[in-house]
Design a protein around this motif. Structure first.
Motif, PDB file in Angstrom:
ATOM      1  N   UNK A 255       0.800  -1.219   0.000  1.00 41.43           N
ATOM      2  CA  UNK A 255       0.000   0.000   0.000  1.00 41.43           C
ATOM      3  C   UNK A 255       0.829   1.263   0.000  1.00 41.43           C
ATOM      4  N   UNK A 256       1.976   1.234  -0.624  1.00 39.65           N
ATOM      5  CA  UNK A 256       2.936   2.341  -0.596  1.00 39.65           C
ATOM      6  C   UNK A 256       2.404   3.633  -1.186  1.00 39.65           C
ATOM      7  N   UNK A 257       1.586   3.550  -2.214  1.00 38.70           N
ATOM      8  CA  UNK A 257       1.125   4.745  -2.923  1.00 38.70           C
ATOM      9  C   UNK A 257      -0.389   4.659  -3.129  1.00 38.70           C
ATOM     10  N   UNK A 258      -1.132   5.711  -2.773  1.00 40.42           N
ATOM     11  CA  UNK A 258      -2.588   5.642  -2.894  1.00 40.42           C
ATOM     12  C   UNK A 258      -3.074   5.439  -4.340  1.00 40.42           C
ATOM     13  N   UNK A 259      -2.309   5.909  -5.291  1.00 38.72           N
ATOM     14  CA  UNK A 259      -2.725   5.752  -6.695  1.00 38.72           C
ATOM     15  C   UNK A 259      -2.228   4.448  -7.305  1.00 38.72           C
ATOM     16  N   UNK A 260      -0.961   4.097  -7.040  1.00 44.45           N
ATOM     17  CA  UNK A 260      -0.325   2.987  -7.744  1.00 44.45           C
ATOM     18  C   UNK A 260      -0.329   1.677  -6.963  1.00 44.45           C
ATOM     19  N   UNK A 261      -0.489   1.746  -5.643  1.00 46.41           N
ATOM     20  CA  UNK A 261      -0.596   0.536  -4.844  1.00 46.41           C
ATOM     21  C   UNK A 261       0.691   0.128  -4.154  1.00 46.41           C
ATOM     22  N   UNK A 262       0.956  -1.155  -4.175  1.00 49.96           N
ATOM     23  CA  UNK A 262       2.082  -1.758  -3.484  1.00 49.96           C
ATOM     24  C   UNK A 262       3.345  -1.645  -4.327  1.00 49.96           C
ATOM     25  N   UNK A 263       4.431  -1.251  -3.675  1.00 47.00           N
ATOM     26  CA  UNK A 263       5.716  -1.076  -4.345  1.00 47.00           C
ATOM     27  C   UNK A 263       6.553  -2.348  -4.261  1.00 47.00           C
ATOM     28  N   UNK A 264       6.978  -2.845  -5.412  1.00 47.64           N
ATOM     29  CA  UNK A 264       8.008  -3.874  -5.450  1.00 47.64           C
ATOM     30  C   UNK A 264       9.311  -3.088  -5.418  1.00 47.64           C
ATOM     31  N   UNK A 265       9.868  -2.975  -4.230  1.00 47.49           N
ATOM     32  CA  UNK A 265      11.023  -2.114  -3.991  1.00 47.49           C
ATOM     33  C   UNK A 265      12.310  -2.716  -4.538  1.00 47.49           C
ATOM     34  N   UNK A 266      12.421  -4.011  -4.489  1.00 43.62           N
ATOM     35  CA  UNK A 266      13.594  -4.714  -5.017  1.00 43.62           C
ATOM     36  C   UNK A 266      13.151  -6.082  -5.497  1.00 43.62           C
ATOM     37  N   UNK A 267      13.663  -6.487  -6.638  1.00 49.10           N
ATOM     38  CA  UNK A 267      13.475  -7.836  -7.156  1.00 49.10           C
ATOM     39  C   UNK A 267      14.792  -8.226  -7.804  1.00 49.10           C
ATOM     40  N   UNK A 268      15.468  -9.194  -7.211  1.00 47.76           N
ATOM     41  CA  UNK A 268      16.789  -9.580  -7.704  1.00 47.76           C
ATOM     42  C   UNK A 268      16.926 -11.098  -7.747  1.00 47.76           C
ATOM     43  N   UNK A 269      17.328 -11.592  -8.904  1.00 50.02           N
ATOM     44  CA  UNK A 269      17.733 -12.985  -9.048  1.00 50.02           C
ATOM     45  C   UNK A 269      19.240 -12.961  -9.257  1.00 50.02           C
ATOM     46  N   UNK A 270      19.940 -13.823  -8.560  1.00 52.75           N
ATOM     47  CA  UNK A 270      21.383 -13.893  -8.762  1.00 52.75           C
ATOM     48  C   UNK A 270      21.668 -14.270 -10.216  1.00 52.75           C
ATOM     49  N   UNK A 271      22.772 -13.793 -10.752  1.00 53.02           N
ATOM     50  CA  UNK A 271      23.072 -14.067 -12.170  1.00 53.02           C
ATOM     51  C   UNK A 271      22.970 -15.548 -12.546  1.00 53.02           C
ATOM     52  N   UNK A 272      23.427 -16.437 -11.682  1.00 55.83           N
ATOM     53  CA  UNK A 272      23.369 -17.869 -11.987  1.00 55.83           C
ATOM     54  C   UNK A 272      21.941 -18.412 -11.998  1.00 55.83           C
ATOM     55  N   UNK A 273      21.006 -17.698 -11.375  1.00 53.51           N
ATOM     56  CA  UNK A 273      19.616 -18.151 -11.302  1.00 53.51           C
ATOM     57  C   UNK A 273      18.728 -17.522 -12.367  1.00 53.51           C
ATOM     58  N   UNK A 274      19.256 -16.596 -13.123  1.00 57.65           N
ATOM     59  CA  UNK A 274      18.436 -15.940 -14.145  1.00 57.65           C
ATOM     60  C   UNK A 274      18.020 -16.945 -15.201  1.00 57.65           C
ATOM     61  N   UNK A 275      16.789 -16.799 -15.660  1.00 55.67           N
ATOM     62  CA  UNK A 275      16.254 -17.697 -16.669  1.00 55.67           C
ATOM     63  C   UNK A 275      15.664 -18.974 -16.100  1.00 55.67           C
ATOM     64  N   UNK A 276      15.616 -19.087 -14.784  1.00 57.50           N
ATOM     65  CA  UNK A 276      15.084 -20.296 -14.148  1.00 57.50           C
ATOM     66  C   UNK A 276      13.645 -20.115 -13.664  1.00 57.50           C
ATOM     67  N   UNK A 277      13.085 -18.929 -13.833  1.00 56.93           N
ATOM     68  CA  UNK A 277      11.729 -18.654 -13.359  1.00 56.93           C
ATOM     69  C   UNK A 277      11.692 -18.058 -11.963  1.00 56.93           C
ATOM     70  N   UNK A 278      12.844 -17.849 -11.362  1.00 53.80           N
ATOM     71  CA  UNK A 278      12.877 -17.331  -9.996  1.00 53.80           C
ATOM     72  C   UNK A 278      12.308 -15.923  -9.907  1.00 53.80           C
TER      73      UNK A 278
END
Length: 173
Positions: free
Chosen positions: A78-101
């Motif tokens: 609920x971070x922003x009344x107009x936009x909603x919930x903020x995904x502040x960080x989303x990180x997959x380690x380089x070795x895990x990229x492309x795995x659906x994580x």
């Protein structure tokens, strides 16, 4: 794959994943001098503060496989009344990229947002030059709704895009 909420003891792990991810993904965006050193202390201080004094409207979820870290997501409900919930960080380690994580973590963030703030959207900020991430979000239905210049963690200003999902349930499909 196993998912769990991060605790204060995980601050060094989350900071290290954040640093590794940024050094790879943002090498062509952020100041190389900052990425080469000061980022480590800055990210450790940030995650230590966040995980030592957690807020009820923030959640950090770790992804692991066989005890090894794969990535994490940090969500501010609920971070922003107009936009909603903020995904502040989303990180997959380089070795895990492309795995659906990344998709799995984004879906967990969306479900948490739906449970806690029904009827609101989900959004995040993405560097305009981060074409790979923008493509990832577009493929998952994210709509670029705003362009702004924001101060980066290295003290420079960068063009960023707000990416929005009006219905977070779209991320569950």
């Amino acid at each position: 794959m196993h998912f769990r909420d991060a605790s204060a003891a995980d601050a060094p792990l989350v900071a290290a994943m954040h640093v590794e991810s940024w050094r790879r993904a943002y090498a062509h965006i952020l100041d190389p001098a900052w990425l080469g050193g000061p980022i480590e202390a800055e990210r450790l201080a940030l995650w230590t503060a966040r995980l030592t004094s957690p807020r009820p409207d923030r959640r950090v979820i770790l992804a692991e496989r066989d005890g090894a870290p794969l990535g994490f997501v940090c969500v501010a409900g609920g971070d922003d009344p107009r936009w909603g919930t903020l995904v502040d960080n989303l990180h997959a380690l380089p070795a895990a990229r492309g795995t659906g994580i990344g998709s799995a973590l984004l879906a967990l963030a969306a479900q948490w947002a739906l449970d806690g703030w029904p009827g609101a959207g989900v959004y995040l900020w993405c560097y305009a030059e981060n074409h790979a991430a923008r493509g990832f979000y577009a493929h998952r239905g994210g709509v670029e709704v705003e362009d702004v210049e924001k101060a980066g963690p290295d003290g420079r200003a960068y063009p960023e895009k707000r990416i929005h999902w009006a219905d977070p349930a779209a991320l569950l499909r």
